[in-house]
Structure formats: structure tokens, C-alpha cells
Design an enzyme around this catalytic site. Structure first.
Site, mmCIF file in Angstrom:
data_model
loop_
_atom_site.group_PDB
_atom_site.id
_atom_site.type_symbol
_atom_site.label_atom_id
_atom_site.label_comp_id
_atom_site.label_asym_id
_atom_site.label_seq_id
_atom_site.Cartn_x
_atom_site.Cartn_y
_atom_site.Cartn_z
ATOM 1 N N ALA A 84 0.821 -1.213 0.000
ATOM 2 C CA ALA A 84 0.000 0.000 0.000
ATOM 3 C C ALA A 84 0.858 1.267 0.000
ATOM 4 O O ALA A 84 1.895 1.339 0.658
ATOM 5 C CB ALA A 84 -0.922 -0.003 1.213
ATOM 6 N N ASN A 140 2.768 -1.250 4.575
ATOM 7 C CA ASN A 140 3.204 0.039 4.067
ATOM 8 C C ASN A 140 4.372 -0.117 3.097
ATOM 9 O O ASN A 140 5.461 -0.554 3.488
ATOM 10 C CB ASN A 140 3.601 0.923 5.257
ATOM 11 C CG ASN A 140 4.231 2.232 4.844
ATOM 12 O OD1 ASN A 140 4.135 2.645 3.692
ATOM 13 N ND2 ASN A 140 4.889 2.892 5.788
ATOM 14 N N CYS A 141 4.169 0.275 1.855
ATOM 15 C CA CYS A 141 5.220 0.173 0.843
ATOM 16 C C CYS A 141 6.494 0.906 1.254
ATOM 17 O O CYS A 141 7.602 0.445 0.984
ATOM 18 C CB CYS A 141 4.693 0.731 -0.490
ATOM 19 S SG CYS A 141 5.927 0.876 -1.795
ATOM 20 N N PHE A 142 6.338 2.061 1.911
ATOM 21 C CA PHE A 142 7.507 2.876 2.225
ATOM 22 C C PHE A 142 8.176 2.497 3.549
ATOM 23 O O PHE A 142 9.069 3.185 4.011
ATOM 24 C CB PHE A 142 7.138 4.364 2.192
ATOM 25 C CG PHE A 142 7.171 4.907 0.792
ATOM 26 C CD1 PHE A 142 8.277 5.583 0.317
ATOM 27 C CD2 PHE A 142 6.113 4.698 -0.077
ATOM 28 C CE1 PHE A 142 8.329 6.053 -0.984
ATOM 29 C CE2 PHE A 142 6.143 5.149 -1.387
ATOM 30 C CZ PHE A 142 7.261 5.842 -1.844
ATOM 31 N N LYS A 157 13.714 5.902 1.909
ATOM 32 C CA LYS A 157 13.092 5.544 0.641
ATOM 33 C C LYS A 157 12.390 6.761 0.043
ATOM 34 O O LYS A 157 11.518 7.360 0.666
ATOM 35 C CB LYS A 157 12.095 4.408 0.853
ATOM 36 C CG LYS A 157 11.424 3.916 -0.425
ATOM 37 C CD LYS A 157 10.633 2.647 -0.139
ATOM 38 C CE LYS A 157 9.824 2.184 -1.318
ATOM 39 N NZ LYS A 157 9.111 0.916 -1.048
#
Length: 245
Positions: A84, A140-142, A157
Site C-alpha cells: 500500500a 506500508n510500501c515505504f 526511501k
């Protein structure tokens, strides 16, 4: 629109809902795969703010639905994989092109070359992440950086990318986290953002990355907004996706 190999289309910045943005990317992929559209570079923002889910991401906090129901955020599914992403205070890029062969990570590196070159020109050197497969357990993608992501020299990132391949045609899009809202980020992911706060305008970033793309891909970008008939096809694709859900 010319379809010569060294001529790409550049779409001016489009602010729109996540649903529309994903439909545009999906339509461009379809058209490029069918040979009806040249390779394309575009940038866009999400209005209203949204959480985009990876195509295969099944589990996510129930509180995210509550945020969408009270009008705080949209919740959208991407046609690409990954985890996400909160799209608020970010700028998204998308590259769609054909003739890409080889392993997935090699294609990422070929496309990410223009991002690395452009951000270096903006004074920010970027490097590939090192995270392995454990990222699948993270919402969480980040929160993590794989070999498809780009991080700063201190490990923060900055760009998270995802990809969809249809034969030799590729859609790669990614979020460049510029000025994430700490309060909203905390509300969504229960943590503070780790990406750096950048005092750069969208115009400056897009101009630099556009020039970098021309240099790295050895192409000429021709600016052309979406036309009326194209918008009609995109809206039809959005309606079709609604009907399937």
C-alpha cells in the site's frame, strides 16, 4: 501521434482521482500492447488523497475502510503489485513502453535509470533498496525498500515503484514521496514517514526528469494532452471495472 520508436508521448500533469489515474495507466498499457499508442511518460497527482493497494494485496487494516467512508481518503487498487502507498504530498510517474525483454529486475533498472539520473541532477543521489522477500508481510510500501525501489544515501526511501508486464509491454509507475503529511501518515500506518521532506516544485522535478528520460532512453518526448475520444475510452474502462467489482 507518431509511433516511431524514438518518439514518445508526454502527458502533461493530470490531477484526478485514483480510480481515474489507474484507468489511464491501464488504458495506456492496453493501447501500447496493441501497437496503437507510442511509449508514454506521464506524471500525476491524486485528488483526493488516496491509499493505493497492490493488485494482490488482500489484507489491510479495517481502519482504512473507515477513513474512506468518512471522506478522508479514497481506497484504490492498482493494476500492479507491491504494498500500500499513501498518495498525499507525492508525485507519481508512469512509464509505458513495449519491446522490453529479460528478467523483471533488469527491466526495473532500465526504466529507473532516468529517475536516478534526474534526481542526481536535482542534487539527490539515489540507490537501489536491498530488502528481500519479507516485505510481503508489511502493509506500508515505504516501510521497506526492495531492489525495485530507490533510497537516499542515508537509506530513506524516496521512490517506490511497481510493474505490470503484458508480454513485452510494460507499465511501471511509482510514487515519489516529496512532502508526506505526518499526521495523515500516522493515522494510516501508525508510524511517521521516513522519506525526506523536499523543497522542490512539481514543475522543477518534472522538467528535470523529462530531460533525463530523453537522455537515458535516447528519445524525443512530444507533449500531447489526452483527447476527448481517449477520455471516453478511459471512462468506459472505469465503468467496466466498476461492473466487475
Amino acid at each position: 501521434m507518431e509511433t516511431r520508436k524514438n518518439v514518445w508521448r508526454f502527458l502533461p500533469l493530470i490531477p484526478a482521482s485514483g480510480e481515474i489515474q489507474m484507468a489511464i495507466d491501464a488504458w495506456l498499457l492496453q493501447q501500447c500492447q496493441a501497437g496503437k499508442h507510442p511509449p508514454t511518460l506521464r506524471f500525476y497527482t491524486w485528488q483526493p488523497a488516496a491509499i493505493s493497494l497492490g493488485y494482490h494485496q488482500k489484507r489491510f487494516p479495517e481502519t482504512w475502510r473507515e477513513l474512506t467512508e468518512n471522506g478522508t481518503l479514497d481506497l484504490v487498487r492498482r493494476p500492479t503489485g507491491g504494498r500500500a502507498v499513501l498518495h498525499e504530498g507525492d508525485l507519481t510517474y508512469a512509464v509505458i513502453l513495449s519491446g522490453m525483454t529479460g528478467k523483471r529486475i533488469a527491466v526495473y533498472e532500465k526504466i529507473c535509470e532516468f529517475l536516478i539520473t534526474g534526481w542526481k541532477r536535482l542534487g539527490i543521489p539515489l540507490f537501489y533498496g536491498q530488502q528481500g522477500r519479507g516485505y510481503r508481510e508489511i502493509a506500508n510500501c515505504f516501510q521497506t525498500a526492495t531492489g525495485a525501489d530507490l533510497v537516499s544515501s542515508t537509506g530513506e526511501k524516496l521512490i517506490g515503484s511497481a510493474q505490470l508486464r503484458r508480454g513485452e509491454t510494460v507499465l511501471q509507475h511509482g510514487s515519489m514521496q516529496l512532502n508526506p503529511n505526518p499526521e495523515l501518515f500516522q493515522k494510516v500506518f501508525n508510524q511517521s514517514p521516513t522519506s525526506p521532506q523536499l523543497n522542490l516544485s512539481h514543475g522543477e522535478i518534472m522538467a528535470t526528469l523529462k530531460a533525463a528520460a530523453e537522455d537515458c532512453f535516447h528519445i524525443k518526448l512530444i507533449t500531447q494532452p489526452l483527447m476527448g475520444r481517449e477520455w471516453e475510452a478511459i471512462k468506459a474502462l472505469t465503468f467496466e471495472n466498476h461492473s466487475q467489482n
